[in-house]
Write an enzyme that holds these catalytic residues in place. Structure first.
Site, PDB file in Angstrom:
ATOM      1  N   ASP A 182       0.836  -1.196   0.000  1.00 31.64           N
ATOM      2  CA  ASP A 182       0.000   0.000   0.000  1.00 31.64           C
ATOM      3  C   ASP A 182       0.874   1.249   0.000  1.00 31.64           C
ATOM      4  O   ASP A 182       1.988   1.221  -0.528  1.00 31.64           O
ATOM      5  CB  ASP A 182      -0.943  -0.041   1.216  1.00 31.64           C
ATOM      6  CG  ASP A 182      -2.290   0.591   0.933  1.00 31.64           C
ATOM      7  OD1 ASP A 182      -2.322   1.804   0.666  1.00 31.64           O
ATOM      8  OD2 ASP A 182      -3.310  -0.112   0.978  1.00 31.64           O
ATOM      9  N   HIS A 215      -3.897   6.142   3.033  1.00 29.93           N
ATOM     10  CA  HIS A 215      -4.561   4.915   2.566  1.00 29.93           C
ATOM     11  C   HIS A 215      -3.980   3.662   3.224  1.00 29.93           C
ATOM     12  O   HIS A 215      -4.718   2.794   3.702  1.00 29.93           O
ATOM     13  CB  HIS A 215      -4.420   4.845   1.053  1.00 29.93           C
ATOM     14  CG  HIS A 215      -5.235   3.797   0.386  1.00 29.93           C
ATOM     15  ND1 HIS A 215      -4.803   2.494   0.235  1.00 29.93           N
ATOM     16  CD2 HIS A 215      -6.462   3.848  -0.200  1.00 29.93           C
ATOM     17  CE1 HIS A 215      -5.726   1.799  -0.415  1.00 29.93           C
ATOM     18  NE2 HIS A 215      -6.734   2.597  -0.695  1.00 29.93           N
ATOM     19  N   SER A 260     -11.189  -0.739  -1.546  1.00 26.01           N
ATOM     20  CA  SER A 260      -9.975  -0.682  -0.724  1.00 26.01           C
ATOM     21  C   SER A 260     -10.285  -0.952   0.732  1.00 26.01           C
ATOM     22  O   SER A 260      -9.474  -1.516   1.462  1.00 26.01           O
ATOM     23  CB  SER A 260      -9.327   0.708  -0.819  1.00 26.01           C
ATOM     24  OG  SER A 260      -8.476   0.812  -1.925  1.00 26.01           O
TER      25      SER A 260
END
Length: 779
Positions: free
Chosen positions: A151, A222, A561
């Site tokens: 990520d 994220h 996600s």
């Protein structure tokens, strides 16, 4: 003064010099990063020997004066063999013709799978739980499970990654904590046991004002969000400025986390993704979670897809790989990460709504809206209310339809100043945030967007008073505007509503099947929460901070996600309870125990209200507790995947390069895509049952439940117009017989049966129910 001969000589020398510079530019300037994939690591090769062979192969195609060491970017030599290098197109073609090379392709840039437009800011959920220590995910049994996450990096100081009370790091861990910008080895601990990063060596330019650091530290948020969703600690009194208050926790709170930062502001380069896979395999992770992937409109084949390649070799080493399905829904055929060795996750809503209502003047009627804003407007309806179509600019380029959508430049600022503006919003319009910024800059005090497609996903408008309504609710507002001389309204700040029904619903953005690549395998596999998920965030992000507040340690985000790490956390808990289970067994347990009903005890729907299908949610909504005791599982080994590749269309010579295979392996002469249905998958898909045709599919199940004798009986829900028979209809397991096979016979009742037809087979021993969805396409 120079004579003519001297001038000519100098001119000639200049021409020669320019030609040499041009040749050098041709060698150095027109070069892209290419990935050279060479399949499995040879059994007799060490990492250093393999890197040397990569350099030799690279040198064989370079022109004189070029150095292989300077051209090489990355060498893959742990989980699989290959490298990334800067090559010209001609050099790439030449290297592709070399013995031992499976494929050569330009380094692709993949994207994070938060919602499809950037106005949904990156988020993920670690969901509220009134009793955070009451589930298997927090048991000491789970503490040896290692979740690797590819990520954007991680914020190690987050409370979600505290190692308080955790035991020693598993001795089998081979990873490292890389030092980088604002990141030291001391940032890792017994929870965050590893962190790596990969320099952004691709051709994409970093956005102006953005400096991409060489560090595992998360600059986007994220990765921190997904990591805390998959394996974050239970953190009490978590919220997003008071919204979604409760205990935030990951799917496997006792698991260890290893972060591989493969994404930057530029996106996620394929060469970095492969490097992350390569290192994670060598480091000793149990599971890999990837909330990223290709666009549905750029779908490389399996031998040119970094995620499919890396996942294949990880699964061959016993590592479960969980990936997001993509955010290109609700269109059909948009699912990505569809290789059968990947567990592919769709996104659904939960039973929580972020309500921001509109109060109309006169009767003080409240109209339901949904969004995240911390409105400072008066609670009473005192603000003039206007429809965008009535505030058209006098510009010659402006029209009523553009004004009704509040597109930039279409509105007269003097007509909307000090007012709340009602605007239409459609799928292909300018982003919502662009519209809101334009309204704010023109002096509007609030906005109401009419959005049927995205109304179930609460957009974060934060300080600007904005909310969203359905077309049905908008009719009430328009009626009031059209029937009142001086319409007024107000927008209330967001409140959290729980136990909302119906839930779950499939989110509009979640990518749908069928997969154009694997039409005889159902994708996505499973669905999980992915809408407005609360999880850890980076305090350096000041983009959405309400006036007078500090950055929140948690944030609400939407996307597949966010769904992916929910399943990753559940898979990690299953692995902890069953350390010897294969990736296929873990996937099977998750799929066959899924639910297809909502909290209204009705069939799952999409967020638009239509009945959802397996193309939307796969086997159904994940059920964390049931998945721990599935009863039976469908095993799939590496040789089964090789057979899949044969049926898909790869040649034996190509497959022999991809992995170490048994001597004498050859693809059967009758290999075809129709035979992919026979892969021992937990779902059964037949892409073309012709007319009055007949199809037989084989399956084998393994008893992982009762130790003694037990009998499973099949119950069938036949797709409409299709006759389905299971033989045998009973499976009797004993202490010594753990594996049994059965056949499913599909027969079209008549030639008029058309379309995608849905059903299921459920095996039950009275305690466990093992369900497989059936999808039959009849032409």
């Amino acid at each position: 003064m120079m004579g003519p001969s001297v001038v000519l000589r100098i001119s000639f020398l200049l021409v020669c010099l320019l030609l040499q510079i041009g040749m050098l530019w041709g060698q150095q300037g027109n070069r892209d990063v290419y990935v050279v994939y060479m399949g499995a690591v040879p059994a007799d090769s060490s990492g250093n020997i393999l890197k040397e062979s990569h350099l030799q192969l690279l040198a064989s195609v370079l022109q004189r004066g070029q150095h292989a060491e300077k051209t090489l970017i990355r060498s893959y030599r742990h989980g699989f063999s290959g490298f990334a290098a800067r090559l010209s197109k001609e050099e790439a073609l030449a290297i592709g013709r070399k013995a031992g090379v499976v494929s050569v392709f330009v380094d692709p840039i993949y994207q994070l799978h938060t919602t499809r437009s950037w106005d949904f800011l990156q988020q993920t959920m670690v969901e509220t739980d009134p009793n955070p220590d009451s589930d298997p995910a927090s048991s000491t049994q789970a503490s040896d499970t290692i979740i690797g996450i590819l990520d954007t990096g991680i914020w190690p100081e987050s409370e979600s990654f505290s190692d308080e009370g955790m035991g020693a790091i598993p001795s089998r861990w081979n990873g490292t904590c890389m030092k980088g910008t604002d990141f030291n080895a001391s940032n890792c601990n017994k929870k965050l046991i590893g962190a790596r990063y990969y320099k952004d060596d691709g051709a994409a330019a970093t956005p102006v004002g953005r400096a991409t650091s060489d560090s595992p530290r998360d600059e986007l948020g994220h990765g921190t969000h997904t990591a805390s969703t998959a394996g974050g600690n239970a953190v009490v009194q978590a919220s997003y400025y008071g919204l979604a208050a409760g205990t935030a926790k990951g799917g496997s709170t006792a698991a260890r986390i290893a972060m591989y930062r493969v994404c930057t502001f530029n996106g996620c380069s394929g060469s970095a993704i492969l490097a992350g896979f390569d290192d994670a395999i060598a480091d000793g992770v149990d599971l890999l979670s990837l909330s990223l992937g290709a666009s549905a409109y750029f779908r490389p084949d399996f031998d040119e897809d970094p995620i499919a390649i890396g996942a294949f070799h990880a699964v061959a080493k016993g590592i479960t790989v969980v990936c997001s399905a993509g955010n290109d829904g609700p269109d059909a055929g948009t699912v990505v990460n569809a290789a059968p060795w990947i567990l592919t996750v769709a996104a659904t809503t939960i039973d929580r709504r972020f309500e921001s209502d509109i109060v109309l003047g006169g009767s003080n009627k409240a109209v339901s809206g949904e969004a995240i804003n911390f409105s400072n407007l008066e609670k009473s309806p005192v603000y003039p209310l206007i429809y965008g179509g009535s505030a058209k600019s006098n510009s010659s380029s402006s029209d009523v339809e553009s004004a009704s959508r509040c597109e930039l430049g279409a509105l007269d600022g003097s007509k909307i100043k000090g007012k709340i503006v009602l605007c239409k919003h459609f799928h292909n319009d300018s982003p919502k945030m662009s519209k809101i910024e334009g309204l704010n800059n023109s002096g509007a005090v609030g906005a109401i967007l009419i959005d049927d497609l995205g109304v179930a996903v609460a957009t974060a408008y934060v300080s600007f008073p904005a909310t969203e309504v359905s077309s049905q609710a908008a009719e009430e507002i328009l009626t009031y505007i059209n029937s009142t001389k001086n319409p007024v309204a107000t927008i209330l700040p967001t409140i959290t509503v729980t136990k909302y029904k119906p839930a779950p619903m499939v989110a509009y953005f979640s990518s749908r099947g069928p997969s154009p690549q694997t039409s005889n395998i159902l994708k996505p596999d499973i669905a999980a929460p992915g809408v407005n998920i609360l999880a850890a965030w980076i305090p350096s992000d000041s983009s959405e901070v309400p006036q007078g507040q500090k950055s929140s340690a948690f944030k609400l985000v939407s996307g597949t996600s966010m769904a992916c790490p929910h399943v990753s956390g559940i898979a990690a808990t299953i692995k902890a309870w069953n350390p010897t289970w294969s990736p296929a067994a873990i996937r099977s347990a998750i799929m066959t125990t899924a639910t297809q009903t909502n909290n209204d005890e009705a069939s799952l729907t999409t967020d638009s209200g239509s009945t959802a299908t397996p193309y939307d949610y796969g086997a159904g909504e994940v059920s964390p507790t049931s998945a721990l005791q599935p009863g039976l599982v469908y095993e799939v080994g590496t040789e089964d995947y090789l057979q899949f590749l044969c049926n898909y269309g790869y040649q034996s010579s190509e497959i022999k390069l991809i992995t170490t295979i048994p001597d004498g392996f050859e693809c059967p002469e009758n290999s075809s895509k129709d035979l992919i249905s026979n892969l021992n998958y937990p779902s059964i898909t037949i892409s073309s049952l012709m007319g009055n045709g007949r199809k037989i599919v084989d399956r084998t199940v393994t008893n992982v439940g009762a130790e003694e004798e037990t009998t499973y009986v099949a119950s069938i829900q036949s797709p409409p117009g299709i006759d389905v028979k299971v033989t045998p209809s009973k499976l009797q397991f004993t202490k010594n017989i753990k594996k049994l096979s059965y056949q499913v016979i599909f027969s079209a009742v008549n030639s008029s049966t058309k379309g995608d037809l849905l059903g299921s087979i459920t095996w039950s021993d009275g305690t466990c129910k093992v369900r497989s969805p059936l999808v039959v396409s009849s032409n």
